[in-house]
Design a protein around this motif. Structure first.
Motif, PDB file in Angstrom:
ATOM      1  N   ALA A  33      -0.044  -0.104   1.445  1.00  0.00           N
ATOM      2  CA  ALA A  33      -0.669   1.015   0.110  1.00  0.00           C
ATOM      3  C   ALA A  33      -0.261   0.113  -1.188  1.00  0.00           C
ATOM      4  O   ALA A  33       0.394   0.654  -1.287  1.00  0.00           O
ATOM      5  CB  ALA A  33      -0.912   2.477  -0.055  1.00  0.00           C
ATOM      6  N   PRO A  34      -1.245  -0.025  -2.553  1.00  0.00           N
ATOM      7  CA  PRO A  34      -1.167  -0.365  -3.652  1.00  0.00           C
ATOM      8  C   PRO A  34      -1.381   1.432  -3.614  1.00  0.00           C
ATOM      9  O   PRO A  34      -2.315   1.439  -4.402  1.00  0.00           O
ATOM     10  CB  PRO A  34      -2.018  -1.017  -3.615  1.00  0.00           C
ATOM     11  N   VAL A  35       0.009   1.775  -4.724  1.00  0.00           N
ATOM     12  CA  VAL A  35      -0.219   3.423  -4.667  1.00  0.00           C
ATOM     13  C   VAL A  35      -0.185   3.119  -5.998  1.00  0.00           C
ATOM     14  O   VAL A  35       1.046   2.214  -7.006  1.00  0.00           O
ATOM     15  CB  VAL A  35       1.105   3.953  -4.011  1.00  0.00           C
ATOM     16  N   ARG A  36      -0.327   4.491  -7.322  1.00  0.00           N
ATOM     17  CA  ARG A  36      -0.886   3.898  -8.339  1.00  0.00           C
ATOM     18  C   ARG A  36      -0.122   5.282  -8.485  1.00  0.00           C
ATOM     19  O   ARG A  36      -0.590   6.665  -8.546  1.00  0.00           O
ATOM     20  CB  ARG A  36      -2.156   3.852  -9.330  1.00  0.00           C
ATOM     21  N   PRO A  37       1.482   5.887  -9.071  1.00  0.00           N
ATOM     22  CA  PRO A  37       2.056   6.782  -9.251  1.00  0.00           C
ATOM     23  C   PRO A  37       1.415   7.410 -10.030  1.00  0.00           C
ATOM     24  O   PRO A  37       0.785   7.183 -11.628  1.00  0.00           O
ATOM     25  CB  PRO A  37       3.443   7.278  -9.678  1.00  0.00           C
ATOM     26  N   ASN A  38       0.143   9.527  -9.818  1.00  0.00           N
ATOM     27  CA  ASN A  38       0.053   9.907 -10.378  1.00  0.00           C
ATOM     28  C   ASN A  38       0.513  10.367 -11.889  1.00  0.00           C
ATOM     29  O   ASN A  38       0.132  11.155 -12.204  1.00  0.00           O
ATOM     30  CB  ASN A  38      -0.781  10.627  -9.293  1.00  0.00           C
ATOM     31  N   ALA A  72       3.605  11.055   5.085  1.00  0.00           N
ATOM     32  CA  ALA A  72       2.842  10.895   5.896  1.00  0.00           C
ATOM     33  C   ALA A  72       4.170   9.394   6.427  1.00  0.00           C
ATOM     34  O   ALA A  72       3.040   9.011   7.170  1.00  0.00           O
ATOM     35  CB  ALA A  72       1.655   9.993   4.600  1.00  0.00           C
ATOM     36  N   GLY A  73       5.363   9.737   6.410  1.00  0.00           N
ATOM     37  CA  GLY A  73       5.297   8.276   7.321  1.00  0.00           C
ATOM     38  C   GLY A  73       5.437   7.112   6.628  1.00  0.00           C
ATOM     39  O   GLY A  73       6.313   5.628   6.312  1.00  0.00           O
ATOM     40  N   GLY A  74       5.188   6.604   5.461  1.00  0.00           N
ATOM     41  CA  GLY A  74       5.434   5.562   3.792  1.00  0.00           C
ATOM     42  C   GLY A  74       6.465   5.340   4.001  1.00  0.00           C
ATOM     43  O   GLY A  74       6.877   6.131   3.553  1.00  0.00           O
ATOM     44  N   VAL A  75       6.665   3.834   3.740  1.00  0.00           N
ATOM     45  CA  VAL A  75       7.987   3.317   2.806  1.00  0.00           C
ATOM     46  C   VAL A  75       7.393   3.075   2.235  1.00  0.00           C
ATOM     47  O   VAL A  75       7.118   2.108   2.252  1.00  0.00           O
ATOM     48  CB  VAL A  75       8.530   2.887   4.806  1.00  0.00           C
ATOM     49  N   ILE A  76       8.428   3.545   0.550  1.00  0.00           N
ATOM     50  CA  ILE A  76       8.703   2.298  -0.581  1.00  0.00           C
ATOM     51  C   ILE A  76       9.071   1.144  -0.171  1.00  0.00           C
ATOM     52  O   ILE A  76       9.998   0.687   0.152  1.00  0.00           O
ATOM     53  CB  ILE A  76       8.205   3.668  -1.870  1.00  0.00           C
ATOM     54  N   GLU A  77       8.191  -0.039  -0.674  1.00  0.00           N
ATOM     55  CA  GLU A  77       8.564  -1.578   0.169  1.00  0.00           C
ATOM     56  C   GLU A  77       8.944  -2.213  -1.087  1.00  0.00           C
ATOM     57  O   GLU A  77       9.869  -3.294  -0.736  1.00  0.00           O
ATOM     58  CB  GLU A  77       7.677  -1.945   0.769  1.00  0.00           C
ATOM     59  N   LYS A  78       7.981  -2.074  -1.787  1.00  0.00           N
ATOM     60  CA  LYS A  78       8.426  -3.052  -2.788  1.00  0.00           C
ATOM     61  C   LYS A  78       7.843  -2.691  -4.779  1.00  0.00           C
ATOM     62  O   LYS A  78       6.448  -2.128  -4.013  1.00  0.00           O
ATOM     63  CB  LYS A  78       7.895  -4.239  -2.835  1.00  0.00           C
ATOM     64  N   ILE A  79       7.499  -3.406  -5.113  1.00  0.00           N
ATOM     65  CA  ILE A  79       7.107  -3.333  -7.250  1.00  0.00           C
ATOM     66  C   ILE A  79       5.794  -3.912  -7.451  1.00  0.00           C
ATOM     67  O   ILE A  79       6.382  -5.295  -6.890  1.00  0.00           O
ATOM     68  CB  ILE A  79       7.609  -2.683  -7.915  1.00  0.00           C
ATOM     69  N   ALA A  80       4.971  -3.808  -7.605  1.00  0.00           N
ATOM     70  CA  ALA A  80       3.848  -5.069  -7.835  1.00  0.00           C
ATOM     71  C   ALA A  80       4.138  -4.991  -9.182  1.00  0.00           C
ATOM     72  O   ALA A  80       3.764  -4.284 -10.094  1.00  0.00           O
ATOM     73  CB  ALA A  80       2.321  -4.449  -7.213  1.00  0.00           C
ATOM     74  N   ARG A  81       4.630  -6.088  -9.596  1.00  0.00           N
ATOM     75  CA  ARG A  81       4.562  -5.733 -10.995  1.00  0.00           C
ATOM     76  C   ARG A  81       3.862  -6.181 -12.106  1.00  0.00           C
ATOM     77  O   ARG A  81       3.689  -5.586 -13.253  1.00  0.00           O
ATOM     78  CB  ARG A  81       5.974  -7.091 -11.451  1.00  0.00           C
ATOM     79  N   ARG A  82       2.799  -6.933 -11.849  1.00  0.00           N
ATOM     80  CA  ARG A  82       1.586  -6.912 -12.018  1.00  0.00           C
ATOM     81  C   ARG A  82       0.349  -7.003 -11.897  1.00  0.00           C
ATOM     82  O   ARG A  82      -0.758  -7.446 -10.865  1.00  0.00           O
ATOM     83  CB  ARG A  82       1.365  -8.517 -12.311  1.00  0.00           C
ATOM     84  N   SER A  83       0.007  -5.965 -11.323  1.00  0.00           N
ATOM     85  CA  SER A  83      -1.287  -4.901 -10.308  1.00  0.00           C
ATOM     86  C   SER A  83      -2.042  -4.900 -11.267  1.00  0.00           C
ATOM     87  O   SER A  83      -3.029  -5.516 -10.574  1.00  0.00           O
ATOM     88  CB  SER A  83      -0.510  -3.671  -9.634  1.00  0.00           C
ATOM     89  N   VAL A 132       3.426   0.032  -7.009  1.00  0.00           N
ATOM     90  CA  VAL A 132       4.021  -0.101  -6.300  1.00  0.00           C
ATOM     91  C   VAL A 132       2.993   0.268  -4.176  1.00  0.00           C
ATOM     92  O   VAL A 132       2.604   0.532  -4.228  1.00  0.00           O
ATOM     93  CB  VAL A 132       4.747   2.454  -5.681  1.00  0.00           C
ATOM     94  N   TRP A 133       3.879  -0.565  -3.984  1.00  0.00           N
ATOM     95  CA  TRP A 133       3.818  -0.978  -2.417  1.00  0.00           C
ATOM     96  C   TRP A 133       4.335  -0.164  -1.203  1.00  0.00           C
ATOM     97  O   TRP A 133       5.470  -0.004  -1.376  1.00  0.00           O
ATOM     98  CB  TRP A 133       3.975  -2.484  -1.770  1.00  0.00           C
ATOM     99  N   VAL A 134       3.823   0.475  -0.781  1.00  0.00           N
ATOM    100  CA  VAL A 134       4.142   1.597   0.252  1.00  0.00           C
ATOM    101  C   VAL A 134       4.426   1.301   1.645  1.00  0.00           C
ATOM    102  O   VAL A 134       2.390   0.715   2.168  1.00  0.00           O
ATOM    103  CB  VAL A 134       3.294   2.730   0.161  1.00  0.00           C
ATOM    104  N   ARG A 135       4.773   0.849   2.618  1.00  0.00           N
ATOM    105  CA  ARG A 135       4.028   0.471   3.631  1.00  0.00           C
ATOM    106  C   ARG A 135       3.646   1.751   4.889  1.00  0.00           C
ATOM    107  O   ARG A 135       4.993   2.313   4.892  1.00  0.00           O
ATOM    108  CB  ARG A 135       4.625  -0.254   4.232  1.00  0.00           C
ATOM    109  N   HIS A 136       2.907   1.535   6.027  1.00  0.00           N
ATOM    110  CA  HIS A 136       2.782   2.911   6.640  1.00  0.00           C
ATOM    111  C   HIS A 136       2.480   2.505   7.849  1.00  0.00           C
ATOM    112  O   HIS A 136       1.522   0.573   7.999  1.00  0.00           O
ATOM    113  CB  HIS A 136       1.378   3.207   6.458  1.00  0.00           C
TER     114      HIS A 136
END
Length: 139
Positions: A33-38, A72-83, A132-136
């Motif tokens: 999931a590409p997550v945009r922190p709110n 929900a069990g997600g793991v922060i995997e990586k930053i998408a630097r130019r999302s 932020v890429w979050v893996r579920h």
């Protein structure tokens, strides 16, 4: 090898229906999931990697939207630097934001996750937003 499904909703308030999530889990083993922190806009000068690493006393992310994913069990995997990259003329940026964009350098725009880089010599400004890429795991 696992199949990967990436869902990029256009509505920031979109939430998947429970039955859709269950149907997806029956087919795919992981969801990125590409997550945009709110709440990132409250700290626009903090790099996304540093922001995503901020934790509360209970070990969960400081950001509420990242916290939802981790709970929900997600793991922060990586930053998408130019999302997301938004480039425009200074006139366009003035119209979009109501700000003067009258000096070269970084301009903080309310609600933006990072400052917009303004270049008065070339009459352009560019916004480069990380997410932020979050893996579920689904199975």
């Amino acid at each position: 090898m696992s199949d990967i499904l990436s869902i990029i909703p256009t509505d920031p308030h979109w939430q998947p229906a429970r039955d859709a999530a269950e149907r997806t889990a029956a087919i795919f083993s992981e969801l990125f999931a590409p997550v945009r922190p709110n709440r990132k806009h409250l700290q626009p000068r903090v790099p996304m990697a540093d922001y995503a690493a901020l934790r509360r006393e209970d070990g969960l992310p400081v950001d509420p939207w990242l916290r939802v994913h981790v709970r929900a069990g997600g793991v922060i995997e990586k930053i998408a630097r130019r999302s997301m990259v938004v480039a425009g003329t200074l006139e366009e940026w003035r119209g979009w934001t109501g700000l003067p964009f009258d000096r070269t350098g970084d301009v903080e725009v309310p609600g933006a996750l990072v400052p917009v880089h303004c270049d008065t010599d070339h009459g352009r400004a560019v916004y480069v937003e990380a997410n932020v890429w979050v893996r579920h795991r689904l199975q």
